[in-house]
Design an enzyme around this catalytic site. Structure first.
Site, PDB file in Angstrom:
ATOM      1  N   THR A  16       0.837  -1.212   0.000  1.00 47.57           N
ATOM      2  CA  THR A  16       0.000   0.000   0.000  1.00 47.57           C
ATOM      3  C   THR A  16       0.869   1.258   0.000  1.00 47.57           C
ATOM      4  OG1 THR A  16      -1.658  -1.192   1.250  1.00 47.57           O
ATOM      5  CG2 THR A  16      -1.837   1.203   1.267  1.00 47.57           C
ATOM      6  N   HIS A  64       2.156   1.916  -3.393  1.00 48.59           N
ATOM      7  CA  HIS A  64       1.150   2.545  -4.264  1.00 48.59           C
ATOM      8  C   HIS A  64       1.080   4.054  -3.986  1.00 48.59           C
ATOM      9  CE1 HIS A  64      -0.287  -1.185  -5.936  1.00 48.59           C
ATOM     10  NE2 HIS A  64      -0.582  -1.670  -4.751  1.00 48.59           N
TER      11      HIS A  64
END
Ligand code: NAD
Ligand code: ZN
Length: 350
Positions: free
Chosen positions: A48, A51
């Site tokens: 995450t 990203h």
């Protein structure tokens, strides 16, 4: 207590709505009546965070800026809000990164991992790649201080692995894991600990396949050069895998898994597939497969199981391959991106 004089801290921040992250002075988060202020000791990098670093379309539509990122951490309680009674300064704690609403049907029924209004630490609210983190006391997990800080900083992804691997009974069963990323690697050790017979894992990254062997995989298969039916023949398996743990997010991996399951097999789906991913539904229907989507961890049954399994011999220490001081976060993100790593830890101790 945090004194008046030291109102700011260093944190890794998504400052601009472009690729990159910035280490900068940031206000120390507010401590509400039901909150715990934690002095972060270690944090670990998740997909995450990558990203958010890369600023892909998911990050652009999800993350408000500026935002202190990060949600995998361990630390020591610095201060507690006036209504907090179970936590005290000095306690070693980690925490759940999903802050739930407490009011929806699932929350009220005690199924907080199925809350329909979660907010994410380091995604929608200030995160843990910082010297201090403030989260509700209901999100704080009192850690066993005998477990190493590095391992404790991985409780969030370890929780993903445990929640997925224990979704179906694996005792005496043959387990297939697709994807030897950090979570797939942890799942090997968990499935073995929980009594699986064979644990076969697939990937195409030699570094990670090597780690998978060290984690105790029966076979770590490079899917570029070999296939699952040969493995099953070699192992003397007759009817296919009983339990599948999809941990790659890759559609081909999911299709390989569907074709290798026994009739009535059970699949736990953690990997995040693209919207366009297609599968052969005939395999699901005619082979009577069960597919269960997995999001996050169970609050707090998964946390309890992680702790008790680590206390009874589960060893995931080899998944942690790199450590950097927080101010070298650029190198840490580069290592993560290279794929030549397991878990990468940031050290926040001075
Ligand atoms: P990762 O991206 O580090 O690992 C994925 C691995 O899959 C990589 O090593 C890659 O080489 C491998 N892979 C790619 N194509 C493959 C194929 N065809 N066959 C076999 N392996 C293949 O990810 P991670 O951090 O270990 O997380 C695993 C997955 O779980 C990711 O998709 C991630 O987005 C997802 N995830 C979901 C949740 C949730 O709550 N559902 C939480 C965390 C992570
Ligand atoms: Zn809820």
């Amino acid at each position: 207590m945090v004194t008046q004089g030291m109102r700011t801290m260093l944190a890794i921040v998504k400052r601009e709505r472009t690729p990159g992250l910035w280490l900068q002075e940031t206000p120390i988060p507010m401590l509400g009546a039901f909150d715990v202020l934690i002095r972060v000791k270690r944090s670990s990098i998740c997909g995450t965070d990558m990203h958010i670093y890369d600023w892909d379309s998911w990050a652009q539509k999800t993350v408000p800026t500026p935002m202190v990122i990060g949600h995998e951490f361990v630390g020591v309680v610095q201060a507690v809000g006036s209504h907090v009674h179970d936590f005290h300064p000095g306690m070693v704690v980690t925490g759940e990164g999903h802050v739930v609403c407490g009011r929806c049907r699932n929350c009220l029924a005690g199924r907080r991992h199925l809350c329909n209004k979660t907010s994410g630490v380091g995604v929608n609210r200030p995160g843990a790649f910082a010297q201090y983190l403030s989260i509700p006391e209901t999100n704080v997990w009192a850690a066993d201080p005998n477990i190493s800080l590095e391992i404790l900083s991985c409780f969030d992804p370890l929780g993903n692995a445990v929640h997925t691997a224990l979704s179906f009974d694996v005792l005496g069963e043959d387990v297939l894991i697709t994807g030897a990323g950090p979570i797939g690697l942890m799942a090997i050790a968990i499935a073995k600990h929980a009594g699986a017979r064979f644990v076969v894992i697939t990937d195409m990254n030699p570094y990670r396949l090597d780690l998978a062997r060290k984690m105790g995989a029966t076979i770590a298969l490079d899917i570029r050069t070999a296939n699952l039916s040969t493995v099953m023949t070699d192992l003397g398996m007759k009817e296919g895998f009983d339990v599948g743990l999809e941990m790659s997010g890759n559609a081909q991996a999911l299709n390989d898994m569907l074709a290798a399951m026994c009739h009535g097999g059970k699949i736990a789906l953690l990997g995040i597939q693209s919207k366009a991913a297609a599968i052969d539904w005939d395999l699901v229907v005619f082979n009577g497969l069960t597919i269960k989507g997995i999001y996050g961890r169970e609050m707090y049954e998964t946390w309890y199981k992680m702790t008790s399994m680590l206390q009874s011999g589960l060893d995931i220490s080899r998944v942690i391959t790199h450590r950097f001081p927080y101010f070298e976060f650029e190198q840490a993100f580069r290592v993560m991106k290279s794929g030549q790593s397991g878990k990468v830890i940031l050290d926040w101790s001075e």
